[in-house]
Structures are given as C-alpha cells and as structure tokens.
Enzyme design. Structure first.
Site, PDB file in Angstrom:
ATOM      1  N   LYS A  68       0.820  -1.222   0.000  1.00  0.00           N
ATOM      2  CA  LYS A  68       0.000   0.000   0.000  1.00  0.00           C
ATOM      3  C   LYS A  68       0.853   1.272   0.000  1.00  0.00           C
ATOM      4  O   LYS A  68       0.495   2.267  -0.608  1.00  0.00           O
ATOM      5  CB  LYS A  68      -0.903   0.042   1.246  1.00  0.00           C
ATOM      6  CG  LYS A  68      -1.965  -1.019   1.288  1.00  0.00           C
ATOM      7  CD  LYS A  68      -2.829  -0.828   2.525  1.00  0.00           C
ATOM      8  CE  LYS A  68      -3.722  -2.006   2.756  1.00  0.00           C
ATOM      9  NZ  LYS A  68      -4.721  -1.770   3.798  1.00  0.00           N
ATOM     10  N   ASP A 105      -9.816   2.264   2.857  1.00  0.00           N
ATOM     11  CA  ASP A 105      -9.777   1.657   4.197  1.00  0.00           C
ATOM     12  C   ASP A 105     -10.533   2.490   5.246  1.00  0.00           C
ATOM     13  O   ASP A 105     -11.364   1.972   5.990  1.00  0.00           O
ATOM     14  CB  ASP A 105      -8.328   1.478   4.669  1.00  0.00           C
ATOM     15  CG  ASP A 105      -7.638   0.337   3.939  1.00  0.00           C
ATOM     16  OD1 ASP A 105      -8.328  -0.628   3.556  1.00  0.00           O
ATOM     17  OD2 ASP A 105      -6.409   0.415   3.750  1.00  0.00           O
TER      18      ASP A 105
END
Ligand code: ATR
Length: 293
Positions: A68, A105
C-alpha cells in the site's frame, strides 16, 4: 481465462478474504464473466506486476501489506487527494492508459461505524496505534473535523503522526502521546478505535487494558467500566474470535464491533470504483464470515 479480471496483490496474500468476498459480489450481480484472484507479489516486483496487469486488461486491483505504501515508489499512479495524504493506496483502476490510486480503508471503517448505528459527527475519537491503519483512519476523522487523540506504545510515533495530520488537515484538535495517560484518554473519548496488531492471530492476545499503567491490579475492572461503558469500542482486527480487548469492553458495557464490516465496506467501495455498481453488502459479509469459519 475470463475477460473481466480483478485481483489483490500482497506479500503474503494467501490468507486474503478478498477473493471470496468479490467473487460472491460479482456472482450476485450476475457478472459471471468477472474473476478476482490473489497474487503474491514481492515488493521489488510491484511495478512490473502492475504493468503486466495493465497490459493484460485488468479492470482494477487491490493492494495489501506491504504494498500500500510501496506503490508510491513506483511513480506509476495518480493518487486521489486522500490516498496521497494517507501515503497509502489499497485500490487501483486502469483507465485510458492511466493508473489511478485510491484508499478505501478509512471510508470502510466509517461506513462500518455508521452501519452499526454509531454517530461520529462532533465526537471525540481515540485511536490506539500509530501505524498505517491508524494513519488513514486518524486522517479521515481529522478531515471531518473530529477531535482525534492518538495513543501508541511508542509515544514519539504518535506525536509525529498527530503533528503530520494536524498540519495536513488544519485541524488543531489532533494530538498524540504514549500509553501513560491511557485511562484518562479512554475516559475523555466518545469512540475508541483499536488499530494495532494486539490480538491478531499471530500475536499473543494481550488486551490494550493490560498495557495501561494501573496503581493496583484490582482496579482494572472498575477502570474499564468507568472508561468504556456505553461507548463504541471498535477493534479493526477481524479474528473470528473476538479479541480480549473487545471481550473486556463488552463485559464492561461498551457497544463493541470488530473489523469484519470494515473489510467488507472497504471492498464494497473498491468494487464501486471499478464497476460503477453497488455490490450486495449482505452477500459480501456472508462470504467473509463463511471464509473465516
Ligand atoms: P499497520 O500498518 O497494520 O497499522 P504497523 O505500521 O506495523 O501496522 O504499526 C503497528 C502498530 O501496532 C504500531 O502502532 C505499533 O506500536 P509501536 O509504534 O510502538 O511499534 C503497534 N504494536 C504492535 N505490537 C504491539 C504491542 N505488542 N503492544 C503495543 N503496540 C503494538
């Protein structure tokens, strides 16, 4: 080979629940030509693997640990404003020869709180931990104008993260410290979000409460009750077994939730970015809970 391809890149990635969740979502919408698979991609091969997926006509990708953040070193993507500030991307799309990056997220965590009936507007949020997950969630709530306190085992990391978020959002109600003032921080918070690895499968399941300094051990239960009763306590770990931290919070009268619905909603938001369609949340939830059994 299907001609509508999606997947998650990570290292390791074999434990990922995303293939089960997205496959169920595609099937429920009758998109049987679409597939979603997990691909083990080592960090040093990330650029090459993304370019290959682009050349093969993938519709989109998810990135997970440790990719990420690594993606920013590849110079391949155009991140949206939130992903850029968070320094982390979990969703990629391919459009007109370009690769766009998003981070779903924190919005997933927010959607999970809302679904659980937890109102966050104007609430004081306590975030435990100062790693990648904490950064996205703290940033998200700081941008919404919430008061955010970050506590972490390593105090300097919490302070550094809080300073960075305060600067990026212009929200002066963001601060960070170690665990020494933890009981007081819990008491002052309306919503508590646990983002560290405490309680995750491979780590010993020690509760946050055992990390906070107490004068006497006998005080523990009373302290927990006075700090979390009637509050929302959210642990983003999604073990099938609840963490000790959540069990203790529930016993003390808190509304508790684990990370399963955050996982589902971050996936649902990625699905929508890729396809423009809203997936069936219930179907995705069932696929995840079945896979966790
Ligand atoms: P992620 O990206 O998953 O959020 P990370 O960046 O590796 O994970 O950060 C891990 C977080 O868990 C950190 O806040 C870490 O605390 P430190 O900054 O003090 O290392 C926290 N953490 C991990 N193990 C812990 C433990 N045994 N006790 C308390 N905190 C722990």
């Amino acid at each position: 080979m299907k001609n509508c391809r999606f997947g998650v890149f990570g290292f390791p990635v074999s434990h990922s629940l995303s293939p089960a969740m997205h496959t169920a979502a595609f099937n429920a919408l009758g998109m049987t030509d679409c597939e979603y698979k997990a691909y083990a991609v080592e960090p040093e091969n990330l650029k090459e693997a993304i370019l290959k997926a682009q050349a093969e006509g993938f519709g989109g990708l998810n990135l997970t640990i440790p990719l990420k953040e690594k993606i920013f070193e590849t110079d391949l993507i155009i991140p949206d404003a939130f992903a850029e500030k968070a320094g982390a991307v979990n969703t990629l799309t391919f459009k007109d020869g370009r690769i766009y990056g998003y981070n779903t997220d924190a919005a997933g965590a927010f959607a999970a709180l809302e679904e659980a009936g937890c109102q966050t507007d104007g609430k004081k949020i306590l975030i435990v931990g100062a790693g990648g997950a904490s950064k996205s969630i703290s940033l998200f709530f700081a941008e919404r104008g919430n008061s955010v306190k970050i506590i972490n085992r390593t105090a300097e990391k919490a302070q550094r993260l809080a300073d960075e978020i305060a600067e990026k959002t212009g929200n002066s109600n963001v601060s960070g410290s170690g665990f020494e003032s933890g009981w007081n921080d819990l008491k002052e918070a309306d919503i508590i979000i646990q983002t560290t690895e405490l309680g995750m499968g491979k780590y010993e399941d020690v509760s946050l409460f055992d990390k906070l300094p107490l004068l006497k051990t006998e005080q523990k239960e009373e302290m927990i009750r006075s700090c979390v009763s009637k509050k929302t306590v959210f642990d983003i770990v999604y073990n099938p077994e609840e963490t000790t931290f959540l069990k203790e919070s529930k016993a003390a009268g808190a509304e508790t939730m684990n990370g399963m619905m955050m996982l589902v909603f971050q996936g649902a938001l990625a699905f929508e970015i890729w396809t423009g369609k809203k997936p069936d949340i219930g179907v995705m939830r069932k696929a995840v809970s079945d896979a966790l059994l």
